[in-house]
Design an enzyme around this catalytic site. Structure first.
Site, mmCIF file in Angstrom:
data_model
loop_
_atom_site.group_PDB
_atom_site.id
_atom_site.type_symbol
_atom_site.label_atom_id
_atom_site.label_comp_id
_atom_site.label_asym_id
_atom_site.label_seq_id
_atom_site.Cartn_x
_atom_site.Cartn_y
_atom_site.Cartn_z
ATOM 1 N N HIS A 469 0.835 -1.190 0.028
ATOM 2 C CA HIS A 469 -0.106 -0.042 0.177
ATOM 3 C C HIS A 469 0.847 1.123 0.022
ATOM 4 O O HIS A 469 0.142 2.389 -0.027
ATOM 5 C CB HIS A 469 -1.020 -0.026 1.052
ATOM 6 C CG HIS A 469 -2.128 0.524 1.056
ATOM 7 N ND1 HIS A 469 -2.416 1.436 -0.129
ATOM 8 C CD2 HIS A 469 -3.360 0.645 1.704
ATOM 9 C CE1 HIS A 469 -3.842 1.872 0.163
ATOM 10 N NE2 HIS A 469 -4.155 1.411 0.810
ATOM 11 N N ASP A 473 -2.302 1.918 -4.730
ATOM 12 C CA ASP A 473 -3.516 2.155 -4.113
ATOM 13 C C ASP A 473 -4.650 1.096 -4.663
ATOM 14 O O ASP A 473 -4.365 0.408 -5.414
ATOM 15 C CB ASP A 473 -4.161 3.476 -4.852
ATOM 16 C CG ASP A 473 -4.095 3.630 -6.112
ATOM 17 O OD1 ASP A 473 -4.627 2.807 -6.739
ATOM 18 O OD2 ASP A 473 -3.572 4.819 -6.843
#
Length: 499
Positions: A469, A473
């Site tokens: 992350h 995204d």
């Protein structure tokens, strides 16, 4: 004139006197040993001759003893665990005979002899830790002293490129003649990536040529392996009878392995982590420092099941077992072309990102040695059939515990087929330095609604994605998953992007 001559004789006399005194002084120093001289010369002349001949024979029969050292295995490995000895002290060995098997935290390696001779000493016990550059065994060779000098040169890490001549990554025999090694070198081929078909796994010229043919797109029959079948409807009685009457050309399946009966020991056992277990500790510790996020979806594989059923017989005619995994891998590669950030890596401080040109897609395998992740190299250049062929090879090596460093390193993206054991959903852990991984559940036949709102039988598979992350995204992961899903639900759409 007479005076000059007399002076010359005088000088000569002095020099002779000095030499005489020196000799006398030497004899006086050794006078104490004079009593030993008769003892020495009393020995029978025949015994002296016999002793000298016997000594000469002993020197000739005993060759030079070479310390056979553990050469550099590569990958920064400095120590290994001795898993098994194939020789013992006093055994006679020839060149390329297996000496021992060692295991690092990356692969198993079988060390083979460089010389013809006799094993004089083993330096390590089983399960002991051996260090690179230190002796493994002493070998009394049948060669001249020149061989010892060569040993000191070849066994240094600087000559690691020569190690494939005398070592083998387990499952990849690297025994080859100089001509074959030269052919491999001219074509930039690592012998560790070629499976030999000669005696004792020796690599032949034909093996190099076949390897080159495979790289250029030719289809070669690999070693078959058992695959997991998807559930299907029970055959009709007539069809079952016809199938029984028809001769079957496929090899008989092996009986399932028996589960060992549990034994209660009654005491605690402590043992050190070694080999692949030790490597998993390092990898997973680094992996869980990555902020993961997950994404799950289900895929309707009904059309893919039909396509694979049509192509399966064609693949078997070429000696290839065609499972669903080659389609999953190829669809992932096509998706990575659209989303290259998923085929990237970041440095330790997450300051730089590297987009990988090659799609080296790994497949997590449950083997007797633990969890291993070999990868198919350059999937972006391979057809579905070529991917299936390479998977056949990796599966066969994995089942035999013979996966080497060449297969286990260099991955850029991973798929984990947890469904081969029986799971449906999971939360896969990213394999550093990769940034994404997918886990595939088992294929189930479940009721679903079709376009006409009719309930139909559908082959459903669940997929679980994990991504880093820090650089990926949720929207990117979702779009990639949708594209991958589209390729699998409509296999014909893959034809538009295949190269």
């Amino acid at each position: 004139m007479a005076a000059v001559t007399r002076g010359s004789f005088s000088v000569l006399r002095q020099l002779l006197s000095q030499q005489y005194r020196r000799r006398c002084f030497r004899l006086q120093n050794f006078r104490s040993d004079r009593t030993l001289q008769p003892l020495i010369f009393r020995c029978d002349r025949n015994l002296q001759m016999f002793g000298s001949r016997a000594l000469h024979t002993a020197i000739v029969s005993q060759g030079p003893i070479v310390q056979f050292k553990l050469s550099d295995i590569g990958e920064g490995i400095m120590e290994v665990t001795v898993k098994e000895w194939y020789v013992k002290e006093g055994d006679k060995v020839s060149q390329f005979d297996s000496i021992c098997e060692v295991q690092s935290d990356k692969a198993s390696v079988t060390i083979t002899s460089r010389y013809d001779g006799v094993i004089k000493k083993l330096y390590y016990d089983v399960d002991a830790t051996a260090l690179v550059g230190k002796p493994l065994v002493d070998i009394e060779t049948e060669s001249s002293s020149e061989v010892i000098q060569e040993e000191d040169v070849v066994e240094t890490p600087a000559m690691a490129r020569e190690e494939h001549t005398h070592q083998e990554i387990k499952g990849h025999k690297t025994q080859a003649t100089p001509a074959v090694r030269r052919l491999a070198m001219e074509n930039n081929i690592k012998l560790s990536e070629v499976v030999g078909t000669g005696k004792d796994g020796r690599i032949l010229k034909e093996d190099i040529l076949n390897y080159l043919a495979r790289q250029t797109g030719a289809i070669l029959p690999p070693t078959p392996f058992q695959e997991i079948q998807t559930p299907g409807p029970a055959p009709a009685p007539a069809a079952a009878a016809a199938a029984t009457a028809r001769p079957v050309s496929t090899p008989a399946t092996k009986p399932p392995p028996t589960t060992p009966k549990p034994v209660f020991i009654g005491k605690d056992i402590t043992e050190p982590l070694k080999g692949f277990s030790k490597a998993m500790v390092k990898t997973m510790t680094a992996a869980l420092k990555i902020p993961h996020f997950g994404y799950c979806d289900e895929v309707d594989l009904s059309r893919l099941v039909a396509v694979r059923a049509e192509l399966r017989s064609v693949a078997e005619a070429r000696g290839v077992k065609l499972s669903y995994m080659p389609f999953f891998i190829k669809a992932a590669s096509l998706g990575l072309l659209q989303f290259p950030i998923l085929n990237a890596s970041v440095d330790e401080g997450c300051q730089n990102i590297t987009y990988k040109a090659s799609h080296n897609i790994g497949l997590a395998m449950d083997t007797s040695q633990g969890l291993l992740v070999p990868n198919v190299k350059n999937v972006q250049l391979l057809s579905v059939m070529e991917i299936a062929q390479e998977l056949n090879r990796l599966q066969a090596l994995g089942a035999a515990g013979q996966l080497g460093t060449g297969e286990l390193s260099g991955g850029t993206f991973t798929l984990s087929n947890i469904g081969s054991i029986g799971g449906t959903y999971t939360k896969p852990v990213i394999l550093p330095p990769e940034v994404a991984i997918g886990a595939l559940g088992k294929i189930q036949i479940l009721p679903r609604f079709d376009a006409n709102d009719q309930v139909v039988r559908a082959h459903i598979m669940n997929v679980s994605w994990s991504a880093d992350h820090r650089i990926i995204d949720g929207a990117t992961m979702c779009r990639f998953s949708n594209l991958w899903k589209e390729y699998l639900e409509n296999p014909a759409s893959m034809m538009l992007d295949l190269k």
